[in-house]
Every structure is written in C-alpha cells, then in structure tokens.
Design a protein around this motif. Sequence first.
Motif, PDB file in Angstrom:
ATOM      1  N   SER A 290       9.914  13.282  17.009  1.00 54.46           N
ATOM      2  CA  SER A 290       8.883  13.268  15.962  1.00 54.46           C
ATOM      3  C   SER A 290       9.512  12.744  14.683  1.00 54.46           C
ATOM      4  N   LEU A 291       8.857  11.784  14.048  1.00 57.56           N
ATOM      5  CA  LEU A 291       9.341  11.220  12.783  1.00 57.56           C
ATOM      6  C   LEU A 291       8.438  11.649  11.637  1.00 57.56           C
ATOM      7  N   LYS A 292       9.030  11.836  10.470  1.00 62.19           N
ATOM      8  CA  LYS A 292       8.247  12.156   9.270  1.00 62.19           C
ATOM      9  C   LYS A 292       7.588  10.871   8.776  1.00 62.19           C
ATOM     10  N   LEU A 293       6.583  10.455   9.533  1.00 67.16           N
ATOM     11  CA  LEU A 293       5.943   9.159   9.303  1.00 67.16           C
ATOM     12  C   LEU A 293       4.470   9.315   9.650  1.00 67.16           C
ATOM     13  N   GLY A 294       3.641   9.684   8.659  1.00 63.77           N
ATOM     14  CA  GLY A 294       2.228   9.917   8.920  1.00 63.77           C
ATOM     15  C   GLY A 294       1.350   9.213   7.910  1.00 63.77           C
ATOM     16  N   HIS A 295       0.053   9.091   8.241  1.00 60.59           N
ATOM     17  CA  HIS A 295      -0.822   8.299   7.372  1.00 60.59           C
ATOM     18  C   HIS A 295      -1.075   8.969   6.026  1.00 60.59           C
ATOM     19  N   ILE A 296      -1.172  10.299   5.975  1.00 62.22           N
ATOM     20  CA  ILE A 296      -1.355  10.969   4.679  1.00 62.22           C
ATOM     21  C   ILE A 296      -0.071  10.876   3.862  1.00 62.22           C
ATOM     22  N   ARG A 297       1.064  11.121   4.520  1.00 66.40           N
ATOM     23  CA  ARG A 297       2.343  11.056   3.812  1.00 66.40           C
ATOM     24  C   ARG A 297       2.531   9.688   3.161  1.00 66.40           C
ATOM     25  N   LEU A 298       2.279   8.620   3.929  1.00 66.31           N
ATOM     26  CA  LEU A 298       2.472   7.280   3.390  1.00 66.31           C
ATOM     27  C   LEU A 298       1.428   6.934   2.339  1.00 66.31           C
ATOM     28  N   SER A 299       0.194   7.365   2.585  1.00 62.58           N
ATOM     29  CA  SER A 299      -0.871   7.056   1.622  1.00 62.58           C
ATOM     30  C   SER A 299      -0.584   7.683   0.270  1.00 62.58           C
ATOM     31  N   GLU A 300      -0.095   8.931   0.262  1.00 63.96           N
ATOM     32  CA  GLU A 300       0.138   9.621  -1.003  1.00 63.96           C
ATOM     33  C   GLU A 300       1.461   9.221  -1.638  1.00 63.96           C
ATOM     34  N   GLN A 301       2.498   8.981  -0.809  1.00 67.44           N
ATOM     35  CA  GLN A 301       3.807   8.666  -1.370  1.00 67.44           C
ATOM     36  C   GLN A 301       3.914   7.212  -1.825  1.00 67.44           C
ATOM     37  N   PHE A 302       3.221   6.300  -1.091  1.00 69.81           N
ATOM     38  CA  PHE A 302       3.435   4.883  -1.358  1.00 69.81           C
ATOM     39  C   PHE A 302       2.167   4.180  -1.840  1.00 69.81           C
TER      40      PHE A 302
END
Length: 546
Positions: free
Chosen positions: A154-166
């Motif tokens: 499992s990678l810390k790579l999700g659509h919410i994480r990326l949407s909010e961080q980047f």
Amino acid sequence: MLAAVDMGTNSFHMVVVRADKQGHFELVDTSKEDVRLGSGSPDISLITPDAEERALAVIKRFKQLAKMRNAEMRIVATSAVREARNRRTFVRRMLEVAGVEIEVLSGQEEACLIYQGVLQALPVYDKTALIVDIGGGSTEFVLGKAGKPLYATSLKLGHIRLSEQFLGLGRSKEELKKEQVNSGVIENVQSTQFEVAIGSSGTIESIEQMIHHTALSTESQALDSTTLRDREFTADELGMVVKKVCKAKTVEQRMKIPGLPEKRADVIVGGSIILEEIFLALGIEKMKVSPYALREGVIVDTLAETFANYRPGFNIRRISVINLARKFNTDQRMVSAQHSARLAKEILEGLQTCKLGGRDCLSDVSLLLQDEDKELLEAATILHYVGMFINHKSYHRHSHYLIKNNEHLLGYSPLEIEIIALLARYHRKKVPTLKDEDFATLPEEVQKKVRAMCAVMRIAVALDRCDTNAIEHVHVYQQPESVMLAVVPAVDSSGALRDVSLEVWAARTELPYFEKIFKRKPSIMVADENDLEFMNTDPVSFSLSS
C-alpha cells in the motif's frame, strides 16, 4: 446475515449479504455515504472534529440498517484512520458513542482483502492478476494467483491526498508527476509477469463510466454509450479521459462530464493522473474493472473465521447464476431448470460429436459454439424460470427483464448477460428475429450462436415439460442430413420406465426451428439402454427419419 463496512478516506461503504451453510453469499443490500474522513488535514495525519462527527452519524445509520437486516456488522478502517495521530481517540469514540468496534487494517492487510473481494467478482482465480485499488488516502497493489497474494503493498498515494496537497495549491500535472515514491512496486510487478490487470473502487469505476458514456475526442474513435462492452478500458482510452478532466478547469465544468459522478468532480483529476502514471510505470495496456473490492473481501474473511474448513467459491459465474435462480425460483422450479440445463448440455455436446458417419455429419452451426457458449446456454436454462416470480403469463419476457436488470450475475460481460437474457426470452413462444432491437444489435456471428443455442434450449426445456425429471438422458446420433435425439426415460420406484409421451410431444413441436437452424432433418425416439447399445454398435441399420 453479515454486514461489512469499509471506512474509506473518501466515503464509507456497507454491504449486507446472506450466506448459506457452504459459505456462498449473495448481495442483499448496499449503502454508500460520502464522509471525507481525510479532509481538513493536508497530510491526512489528523481526523478533524467535523470529520469525526460525520463519521459517527454515518456509522450510526449503518448500524441501524444492519440491525434491521439482523446482520452481524464488521467495520474496517483504512488509510485515513491508519495514519491519523489521533486514531486511538477516534476508535475509542466510535465505541463509546456509536457502540461499534473498529478494526484498523494495515496497508498490506487491506491489499490482501481487496484481492479476495475481486476474486468473488471476476473469473481470474487461475490467472496471475495485478490488482490496483485507488482510494482517497492510499493506493493498494496486489499480485495474486490461485487465491494467494504473491505480492501486496500500500502506498500513501490517494486522490484526496494529492488533490489537497498538490492540486489545491495550484501545482500542475507535470509537478505532480515528479512526486513519485521509490516503493519497489515497479520492480516487484515486473519480476512477476501478470496476465490480467484489474482495477477496483470508486476512482477506477468512475473512469470506466466516463469512457463508456462519453464520445472520445478523436475523429477516428467514437464510443456509443449503448454499446455492449466489457467493463474494461485501454491505456489510450484512459489517456483521453485524463486530458478531458484536466481540460475542465473548474469543478462545475467537470460535473458536466458524462459518466462522472458529481461528488467525484473535485478529486477525479488526482485519481485519474495516479492511474495514468501507474499504467505507464507498469506497462499496463488494458484494465478490467471489478465491482467488488475491500468490503466483499471482509465478507470472505469473516466467513473463513465462521465456518470450519471454509473454502471461498471461486467459480463465481456459476455461483451467481445459482444465487439468482434461487432468489426467484421455488425449489421444484429450481430442480427442473437445472435438469433442463443438463439436458441442453447433453444435446449440444452430442451435436458436436460424430457417433455415426464421418465428420461431415456435423453442422457448421454446431461447430461455431465453444465451451464458453455452452456455459451461457447452461446459465440461461437455469434462469429461464425466474420470470414466474412476477407472473406466469409471459414469464419468458419477465425472465429477460430480471436477467438484464440485476446486480447478481458476476463475472459476466454485458454482452454475455445480454445473450443469457435473450435465450431466456426466446426459450418459448416466438423465436429471435431481426425485428427485436436487442437481438439485431448483436454481432452477426453472435446472432448465429444465439439462434443455435436457442434451438437447443427450446427442446431441452420441453423435455422437462411437466417439471418431473422424467427423462434421464438425451443421446444424439447424426448423419449428414439428419439428426436423431434418443431420449432415455428415468426409472420409477417400481423399476419401470417412466411415461415420457407428453415430454416427447412438447419437444417435437420445437423440431421445425431446430431443422431451420442446423440444416438437418431432426427426429426424436424413446430408447432404453438396450436400444442405445444396438445403435452404437450397428449405426447404419436403422433409419433416422422414423
């Protein structure tokens, strides 16, 4: 009755299933609510008070729904809870306020359970499968074969994480691509060649829906939303969707994209870019989409803990057909339908075998049919009675509707479900013609197969006209211009052959259509084992026209 709840970073899902004593289960109810548990904390390291209140409200509702179904509920939490610094407080609050216990899964546990869920939806048990599941906070990768994970992470790579961080900070797709983690996924996947790539959960399902519903933006490639296609997409189709969602600069513009759920419009850019990069990094050319994922895997895991020596059913196509038939059939109709299905297989296999004469006795039409077509014929015959649940009058039409409009037939493509539904529709009364729009839209070769299977199915159903299993077997004897069906009656309790005159009469009424399709003069005779022995040893001494 079991309920499984997946507390995801983006949304909470619950499924309720009914399991039998063997552990086979059928879907009874589903519920989904957007919670955005990971929102409000840029690095998903904290569950905010607002997110906690939303979670409590949804879990209370889910608990109430499970109680109404008398279902034991199991709740698992994934990335948002797993990574939260205040996860212990959150889990304790869930127990104190909602009265439920939460299992916080590790990333590897989550990946393995997703694999088990996918195996219940797609017939890939014997294949080396790569599973990709993009969630709000993490993405899971599994390589598996024969029910065993070969590699899971499992990678810390999700659509919410990326949407909010980047993306929320206005950074471009190109900048986002540079934020790649050297996780070892590429090396592990490439070291074990996979046969099929499968995607699961909301992001990938939304991408497939957009591809299915939207005309692609090139002159040479257009996609009709009514096309019967498998739930899968290619790398090129994915690339066109990524361009489309990136071109839409605002959430409002993305909400207008056909096939995209409105609630995913604000996170689909991050999710689609992740998937495109996965395709490129792992050399994926085509991906199938699974309707099952983590929550169904939790069901399988729960059943394994409940039943001694439990073995999940991996012939999911047949299991789903039986479950659907049981849902709408009485016990007697179920027995009769399965008996007719066995007779249909005997007839079709007999038409593909030369007991008399040379290979020229085989019809070209019978040679068109492959093993997978026999399976569709069997499924349709098992399901042909389901329409009686609605009404006896025109029940074949009701069967057609129920087969086409249900969520229980797993592992079948939309085209295969259409074929099964049409066979049930035409097992009696009218035969398929080009006047039927559903039939007319099938490819020409598929039309030929449907007509052939229909001709066989009509006879097989007629041979159990009284729902009494009076006919034990059907043997087929062919010559270049004729076909004989030798039916063997069952033996009653006194040892006498049962009367099958009504069944034979009903089957003979179906012979004209059979002759039209197979281009052979058909006949039916009642035979016992002695007759069969005589015919097998002296095949040219009797007339097939009698």
